[in-house]
Design a protein around this motif. Structure first.
Motif, PDB file in Angstrom:
ATOM      1  N   THR A  62       0.851  -1.180   0.105  1.00 39.02           N
ATOM      2  CA  THR A  62       0.123   0.049   0.216  1.00 39.02           C
ATOM      3  C   THR A  62       0.830   1.127  -0.026  1.00 39.02           C
ATOM      4  N   GLU A  63       2.055   1.305   0.616  1.00 38.27           N
ATOM      5  CA  GLU A  63       2.744   2.346   0.548  1.00 38.27           C
ATOM      6  C   GLU A  63       3.432   2.793  -0.784  1.00 38.27           C
ATOM      7  N   GLU A  64       3.498   1.523  -1.499  1.00 39.39           N
ATOM      8  CA  GLU A  64       4.024   1.788  -2.873  1.00 39.39           C
ATOM      9  C   GLU A  64       2.950   2.484  -3.876  1.00 39.39           C
ATOM     10  N   LEU A  65       1.627   2.308  -3.231  1.00 40.16           N
ATOM     11  CA  LEU A  65       0.261   2.853  -4.149  1.00 40.16           C
ATOM     12  C   LEU A  65       0.021   4.142  -3.486  1.00 40.16           C
ATOM     13  N   ASP A  66       0.489   4.514  -2.349  1.00 45.23           N
ATOM     14  CA  ASP A  66       0.085   5.849  -1.772  1.00 45.23           C
ATOM     15  C   ASP A  66       0.395   6.953  -2.151  1.00 45.23           C
ATOM     16  N   HIS A  67      -0.374   8.079  -2.512  1.00 41.09           N
ATOM     17  CA  HIS A  67      -0.016   9.148  -2.942  1.00 41.09           C
ATOM     18  C   HIS A  67       0.554   9.321  -4.132  1.00 41.09           C
ATOM     19  N   ILE A  68       0.134   8.580  -5.118  1.00 42.11           N
ATOM     20  CA  ILE A  68       0.594   8.428  -6.443  1.00 42.11           C
ATOM     21  C   ILE A  68      -0.401   8.534  -7.398  1.00 42.11           C
ATOM     22  N   TYR A  75       2.975  -1.209 -13.253  1.00 38.09           N
ATOM     23  CA  TYR A  75       2.040  -2.051 -13.578  1.00 38.09           C
ATOM     24  C   TYR A  75       0.699  -1.668 -14.153  1.00 38.09           C
ATOM     25  N   PHE A  76       0.049  -0.344 -13.832  1.00 37.66           N
ATOM     26  CA  PHE A  76      -0.886   0.250 -14.341  1.00 37.66           C
ATOM     27  C   PHE A  76      -0.619   1.033 -15.578  1.00 37.66           C
ATOM     28  N   ILE A  77       0.432   1.166 -16.155  1.00 39.05           N
ATOM     29  CA  ILE A  77       0.611   1.655 -17.273  1.00 39.05           C
ATOM     30  C   ILE A  77       0.071   0.982 -18.436  1.00 39.05           C
ATOM     31  N   LYS A  78       0.094  -0.551 -18.304  1.00 39.40           N
ATOM     32  CA  LYS A  78      -0.786  -1.247 -19.310  1.00 39.40           C
ATOM     33  C   LYS A  78      -2.059  -1.935 -18.756  1.00 39.40           C
ATOM     34  N   VAL A  79      -2.302  -1.957 -17.530  1.00 40.84           N
ATOM     35  CA  VAL A  79      -3.555  -2.559 -16.776  1.00 40.84           C
ATOM     36  C   VAL A  79      -4.322  -1.248 -16.045  1.00 40.84           C
ATOM     37  N   ASN A  80      -5.478  -1.150 -16.680  1.00 44.43           N
ATOM     38  CA  ASN A  80      -6.621  -0.161 -16.242  1.00 44.43           C
ATOM     39  C   ASN A  80      -6.468  -0.172 -14.734  1.00 44.43           C
ATOM     40  N   PRO A  81      -6.299   0.881 -14.100  1.00 44.65           N
ATOM     41  CA  PRO A  81      -6.278   0.725 -12.666  1.00 44.65           C
ATOM     42  C   PRO A  81      -7.589   0.936 -12.014  1.00 44.65           C
ATOM     43  N   THR A  82      -8.268  -0.254 -12.387  1.00 51.66           N
ATOM     44  CA  THR A  82      -9.874  -0.277 -11.631  1.00 51.66           C
ATOM     45  C   THR A  82      -9.676  -0.922 -10.412  1.00 51.66           C
ATOM     46  N   SER A  83     -10.711  -0.782  -9.595  1.00 54.53           N
ATOM     47  CA  SER A  83     -10.632  -1.446  -8.354  1.00 54.53           C
ATOM     48  C   SER A  83     -10.380  -2.917  -8.489  1.00 54.53           C
ATOM     49  N   GLU A  84     -11.014  -3.471  -9.399  1.00 55.27           N
ATOM     50  CA  GLU A  84     -10.869  -4.947  -9.779  1.00 55.27           C
ATOM     51  C   GLU A  84      -9.321  -5.311 -10.109  1.00 55.27           C
ATOM     52  N   LYS A  88      -6.429  -7.263  -7.727  1.00 58.49           N
ATOM     53  CA  LYS A  88      -5.477  -8.559  -8.250  1.00 58.49           C
ATOM     54  C   LYS A  88      -4.229  -8.135  -8.152  1.00 58.49           C
ATOM     55  N   TYR A  89      -3.770  -7.045  -8.353  1.00 59.97           N
ATOM     56  CA  TYR A  89      -2.273  -6.649  -7.965  1.00 59.97           C
ATOM     57  C   TYR A  89      -1.873  -6.880  -6.631  1.00 59.97           C
ATOM     58  N   ILE A  90      -2.657  -6.217  -5.639  1.00 62.54           N
ATOM     59  CA  ILE A  90      -2.219  -6.438  -4.256  1.00 62.54           C
ATOM     60  C   ILE A  90      -2.242  -8.054  -3.934  1.00 62.54           C
ATOM     61  N   TYR A  91      -3.349  -8.732  -4.457  1.00 61.19           N
ATOM     62  CA  TYR A  91      -3.491 -10.269  -4.227  1.00 61.19           C
ATOM     63  C   TYR A  91      -2.182 -11.009  -4.807  1.00 61.19           C
ATOM     64  N   ASP A  92      -1.635 -10.744  -5.869  1.00 63.94           N
ATOM     65  CA  ASP A  92      -0.581 -11.529  -6.501  1.00 63.94           C
ATOM     66  C   ASP A  92       0.610 -10.980  -5.977  1.00 63.94           C
ATOM     67  N   ALA A 115     -14.365  -3.739  -4.707  1.00 65.42           N
ATOM     68  CA  ALA A 115     -13.983  -5.011  -5.479  1.00 65.42           C
ATOM     69  C   ALA A 115     -13.416  -6.367  -4.837  1.00 65.42           C
ATOM     70  N   GLU A 116     -13.513  -7.334  -4.990  1.00 67.46           N
ATOM     71  CA  GLU A 116     -12.859  -8.769  -4.492  1.00 67.46           C
ATOM     72  C   GLU A 116     -12.129  -9.454  -5.344  1.00 67.46           C
ATOM     73  N   TYR A 117     -10.887  -9.862  -5.238  1.00 71.38           N
ATOM     74  CA  TYR A 117     -10.239 -10.777  -6.133  1.00 71.38           C
ATOM     75  C   TYR A 117      -9.724 -11.963  -5.554  1.00 71.38           C
ATOM     76  N   TYR A 118     -10.171 -12.991  -5.794  1.00 71.74           N
ATOM     77  CA  TYR A 118      -9.631 -14.331  -5.269  1.00 71.74           C
ATOM     78  C   TYR A 118      -9.625 -15.416  -6.376  1.00 71.74           C
ATOM     79  N   GLU A 119      -8.839 -16.487  -6.314  1.00 75.65           N
ATOM     80  CA  GLU A 119      -8.771 -17.885  -7.113  1.00 75.65           C
ATOM     81  C   GLU A 119      -9.630 -18.870  -6.596  1.00 75.65           C
ATOM     82  N   LYS A 120     -10.136 -19.358  -7.639  1.00 78.36           N
ATOM     83  CA  LYS A 120     -10.923 -20.804  -7.196  1.00 78.36           C
ATOM     84  C   LYS A 120     -10.067 -21.909  -6.950  1.00 78.36           C
TER      85      LYS A 120
END
Length: 120
Positions: A62-68, A75-84, A88-92, A115-120
């Motif tokens: 979260t510090e890496e993502l804070d106030h940016i 990561y989000f240059i190519k991946v749309n920064p949606t909540s979903e 997934k980024y944090i999960y991974d 938004a929630e991310y999990y793997e089945k």
């Protein structure tokens, strides 16, 4: 089965690419992140994972993502920064440290939307 939950927060700005609506404009959120770990086996202390270890690893992310501006994050240059995709980024990232113990990540962009991310 044991389930642990740790919560953290971060603030950042973003805009959604390929979106038609207000969120295509630059805006920000005070994000809330919930991380869940699950497992059957406790260590000799009687813990699945020490909360302080989970909190430290989550804080690293979260510090890496804070106030940016998320759209400029590597990561989000190519991946749309949606909540979903943030979930997934944090999960991974946490899965690298905790493996299959990570059961899900929930990212709240407001008090009423998550938004929630999990793997089945």
């Amino acid at each position: 089965m044991f389930k642990l939950r740790v919560i953290d927060h971060f603030a950042s700005a973003h805009f959604l690419r390929d979106y038609n609506g207000k969120c295509e404009n630059l805006h920000g959120h005070n994000w809330k992140v919930e991380v869940y770990l699950e497992g059957n086996e406790l260590d000799k202390t009687g813990m699945l994972v020490d909360f302080k270890v989970i909190k430290k690893e989550l804080k690293n992310v979260t510090e890496e993502l804070d106030h940016i501006f998320l759209n400029e994050h590597e990561y989000f240059i190519k991946v749309n920064p949606t909540s979903e995709n943030i979930a997934k980024y944090i999960y991974d990232r946490l899965k690298v440290k905790f493996g299959d113990l990570v059961s899900s990540v929930v990212v709240w962009e407001s008090e009423t939307a998550a938004a929630e991310y999990y793997e089945k």
